[in-house]
Design an enzyme around this catalytic site. Sequence first.
Site, PDB file in Angstrom:
ATOM      1  N   ASN A 251      -5.641   2.371 -13.473  1.00  0.00           N
ATOM      2  CA  ASN A 251      -4.679   1.440 -12.879  1.00  0.00           C
ATOM      3  C   ASN A 251      -3.279   1.995 -13.061  1.00  0.00           C
ATOM      4  OD1 ASN A 251      -3.589  -1.118 -11.915  1.00  0.00           O
ATOM      5  ND2 ASN A 251      -3.125  -1.615 -14.047  1.00  0.00           N
TER       6      ASN A 251
ATOM      7  N   GLY B 125       0.784  -1.229   0.000  1.00  0.00           N
ATOM      8  CA  GLY B 125       0.000   0.000   0.000  1.00  0.00           C
ATOM      9  C   GLY B 125       0.815   1.277   0.000  1.00  0.00           C
ATOM     10  N   SER B 126       2.057   1.216  -0.521  1.00  0.00           N
ATOM     11  CA  SER B 126       2.851   2.458  -0.502  1.00  0.00           C
ATOM     12  C   SER B 126       2.246   3.504  -1.432  1.00  0.00           C
ATOM     13  CB  SER B 126       4.315   2.179  -0.866  1.00  0.00           C
ATOM     14  OG  SER B 126       4.451   1.878  -2.227  1.00  0.00           O
ATOM     15  N   ASN B 127       1.674   3.064  -2.548  1.00  0.00           N
ATOM     16  CA  ASN B 127       0.998   4.041  -3.430  1.00  0.00           C
ATOM     17  C   ASN B 127      -0.263   4.588  -2.767  1.00  0.00           C
ATOM     18  OD1 ASN B 127       2.243   4.397  -6.255  1.00  0.00           O
ATOM     19  ND2 ASN B 127       2.441   2.205  -5.854  1.00  0.00           N
TER      20      ASN B 127
ATOM     21  N   HIS C  62       0.611   0.555 -13.628  1.00  0.00           N
ATOM     22  CA  HIS C  62       1.356  -0.663 -13.965  1.00  0.00           C
ATOM     23  C   HIS C  62       2.846  -0.338 -13.923  1.00  0.00           C
ATOM     24  CE1 HIS C  62       1.903  -4.654 -15.595  1.00  0.00           C
ATOM     25  NE2 HIS C  62       2.844  -4.139 -16.359  1.00  0.00           N
TER      26      HIS C  62
HETATM   27  C1  GAR Z   1       3.116  -1.164  -7.634  1.00  0.00           C
HETATM   28  O1  GAR Z   1       4.433  -1.133  -8.106  1.00  0.00           O
HETATM   29  C2  GAR Z   1       2.140  -1.285  -8.789  1.00  0.00           C
HETATM   30  O2  GAR Z   1       2.593  -0.678  -9.970  1.00  0.00           O
HETATM   31  C3  GAR Z   1       2.069  -2.776  -8.968  1.00  0.00           C
HETATM   32  O3  GAR Z   1       2.043  -3.280  -7.658  1.00  0.00           O
HETATM   33  C4  GAR Z   1       2.848  -2.433  -6.816  1.00  0.00           C
HETATM   34  C5  GAR Z   1       2.095  -2.145  -5.535  1.00  0.00           C
HETATM   35  O4  GAR Z   1       2.928  -1.508  -4.604  1.00  0.00           O
HETATM   36  N1  GAR Z   1       0.899  -3.145  -9.731  1.00  0.00           N
HETATM   37  C6  GAR Z   1       0.876  -4.157 -10.594  1.00  0.00           C
HETATM   38  O5  GAR Z   1       1.823  -4.893 -10.783  1.00  0.00           O
HETATM   39  C7  GAR Z   1      -0.447  -4.320 -11.333  1.00  0.00           C
HETATM   40  N2  GAR Z   1      -0.292  -5.204 -12.459  1.00  0.00           N
HETATM   41  P1  GAR Z   1       2.324  -0.814  -3.306  1.00  0.00           P
HETATM   42  O6  GAR Z   1       1.407  -1.823  -2.634  1.00  0.00           O
HETATM   43  O7  GAR Z   1       3.523  -0.489  -2.461  1.00  0.00           O
HETATM   44  O8  GAR Z   1       1.580   0.413  -3.756  1.00  0.00           O
END
Ligand code: GAR
Length: 197
Positions: A102, A12-14, A104
């Site tokens: 989304n 969940g950093s984003n 990616h």
């Molecule tokens: C992110 O890097 C996002 O781009 C990727 O998962 C990670 C989640 O990080 N998404 C995908 O690969 C979707 N196909 P987070 O939980 O730290 O935000």
Amino acid sequence: MHQVAIFASGAGSNAARIIDRFRRHPSIKISLIVCNKPDAGVLEIAAKEHIPSLIIEKEQFFRGDAYVAELQRRNISFIVLAGFLWKVPSKLIQAYSGRIINIHPALLPKYGGKGFYGRLVHEAVIAAKEKESGITIHYVDELYDHGQIIFQAGCLIEPNDTPDTLAQKIHGLEHEHFPRVIEELLTSPGPGSSKDR
Ligand code: GAR
């Protein structure tokens, strides 16, 4: 007011950066965290921020109403996928047409589609000795990683980069751009900004 649901299954950093950006925003509110993993880090972030969370189950998501009624009941007008790994069912795409985006962790159309998510993307990019990777923010349609591209940013790959160092660079780009791109989409005229459809 745009009431945004963030769908996330991971650390969940984003989500944390997005929540931070809109904490006191005049027209954008992060109203719900939707998650399919009861032990995901993003749920701790939601609790700490006092944002309601909804844990979803496969059966209702893929073979039921895809939680459309629940999202509508909570007046969700826009959906942001931030590390959400399930394919979005057509019932949800139709209910939120043009209002699901989304992120990616690669430069689509390269390294996208089924099986390309998270670290697996970075492993494939490094194994192919690519000189560059990056991020793509796009609308979600019924095919994996396929909808209209909204924004891309790239980074160079050095010979000594590993999947982990590349992941760090990519997260840096995501945190820098994703909250800002969401704000631009929701505050300028366009498909995402219409909340009453
Ligand atoms: C992110 O890097 C996002 O781009 C990727 O998962 C990670 C989640 O990080 N998404 C995908 O690969 C979707 N196909 P987070 O939980 O730290 O935000």
